[in-house]
Design an enzyme around this catalytic site. Structure first.
Site, short mmCIF file in Angstrom:
data_model
loop_
_atom_site.label_atom_id
_atom_site.label_comp_id
_atom_site.label_asym_id
_atom_site.label_seq_id
_atom_site.Cartn_x
_atom_site.Cartn_y
_atom_site.Cartn_z
N SER A 177 -3.04 5.75 6.79
CA SER A 177 -1.72 5.14 6.34
C SER A 177 -1.21 4.55 7.82
CB SER A 177 -0.86 5.86 5.65
OG SER A 177 0.23 4.84 5.63
N ASP A 197 -2.73 9.25 -2.47
CA ASP A 197 -1.77 8.97 -1.28
C ASP A 197 -0.39 9.90 -1.59
OD1 ASP A 197 -0.18 7.92 0.78
OD2 ASP A 197 -0.12 6.02 0.01
N MET A 238 4.66 -1.88 -2.37
CA MET A 238 5.92 -1.13 -3.10
C MET A 238 6.86 -2.01 -3.11
SD MET A 238 5.15 2.68 -1.46
CE MET A 238 4.09 2.12 -0.11
N HIS A 288 -0.92 -1.79 0.02
CA HIS A 288 -0.22 -1.35 -1.04
C HIS A 288 1.22 -1.70 -1.29
CE1 HIS A 288 1.74 2.59 -3.27
NE2 HIS A 288 1.80 1.70 -3.71
N MET A 324 6.68 -2.04 1.98
CA MET A 324 8.09 -1.58 1.19
C MET A 324 8.93 -2.83 1.30
SD MET A 324 8.09 2.20 2.19
CE MET A 324 6.66 3.49 2.29
N HIS A 337 -4.99 1.57 5.61
CA HIS A 337 -3.95 1.59 4.64
C HIS A 337 -2.73 0.97 5.22
CE1 HIS A 337 -2.78 2.62 0.69
NE2 HIS A 337 -1.38 3.03 1.16
N MET A 369 -0.12 8.32 -6.87
CA MET A 369 0.82 8.61 -5.98
C MET A 369 1.10 10.14 -6.13
SD MET A 369 1.42 5.98 -4.01
CE MET A 369 2.92 6.85 -3.13
N ASP A 374 1.05 0.40 3.94
CA ASP A 374 2.26 0.46 3.17
C ASP A 374 3.57 -0.60 3.22
OD1 ASP A 374 1.74 3.10 1.85
OD2 ASP A 374 1.21 3.77 3.72
#
Length: 216
Positions: free
Chosen positions: A8, A175, A68, A66, A37, A33, A137, A35
């Site tokens: 990540s 994760d 979020m 991913h 947000m 990966h 998660m 993330d």
């Protein structure tokens, strides 16, 4: 089936993400990966499609984003244009999970659904045919460096049993708090993709963990 490792970049050096990508690629990572947000679905704000697009030419790694974010359907097209390979959306973030997954597939990407620790697997019941990945998660989303929540292990085992029973080609990604101590039980439960952040980027010997995880 060999375990895939997806470091990540949330825990990487953001001042030199190109170099960090090269490091994980040289040390055997399978995926990168991302993330994403938005400061709404989770408190933190990280990266967006502009950063993903700038990273795409810097690596041959499969890029796993991913989201979020609230209303993820609004972000699918920009990330598709950025060149990511797989988009995972939070089941809790959209009122129209089926529609959002179909939109991802229409853009030629692989599609995943992420489940927060307290979200039941039942939300997947009617979208299994659209899935390439389920992300379990094992921490509450929004920050790196959290401790693994052992209560998700039965969830991983159940998802693995469903994938087998339905004869699906669906990866099970985990994760949150993945490290040398927690990874063996996670893989034993049925995970096929491991996301690790601080255990790889923040530890002195972290890059060696990539190879260790691949051999579990």
């Amino acid at each position: 089936m060999a375990v895939k490792v997806a470091p990540s970049l949330l825990s990487a050096d953001f001042s030199d993400l190109g170099r960090e990508l090269k490091r994980i690629e040289e040390n055997g990572a399978d995926w990168a990966h991302l993330d994403v947000m938005d400061g709404h679905f989770v408190p933190a704000i990280t990266i967006g499609p502009v950063v993903a697009k700038s990273l795409r030419p810097r690596t041959r790694l499969f890029m796993d984003a991913h989201l979020m974010v609230s209303e993820p359907e609004n972000h699918i097209e920009p990330f598709a244009r950025a060149g990511v390979n797989l988009l995972t959306i939070q089941a809790e973030a959209t009122a129209h999970l089926d529609r959002a997954l179909r939109k991802i597939k229409e853009h030629g990407l692989k599609a995943g659904v992420a489940l927060n620790p307290a979200t039941p697997v039942s939300v997947l019941e009617y979208v299994w045919p659209l899935l390439d990945l389920v992300l379990v998660m094992s921490v509450n989303p929004g920050a790196g460096g959290q401790s693994f929540i052992p209560a998700v292990l039965p969830k991983i085992r159940y998802i693995a049993s469903q994938v087998k029973e339905l004869n699906l080609k669906v990866d099970i990604e985990v994760d949150g708090g993945v490290n040398r101590e927690t990874a063996p039980e996670i893989v034993k439960a049925g995970a096929t993709v491991l996301v690790a952040g601080s255990a790889i980027f923040a530890a002195e010997d972290g890059m060696s963990l990539i190879g260790e995880l691949k051999n579990l």
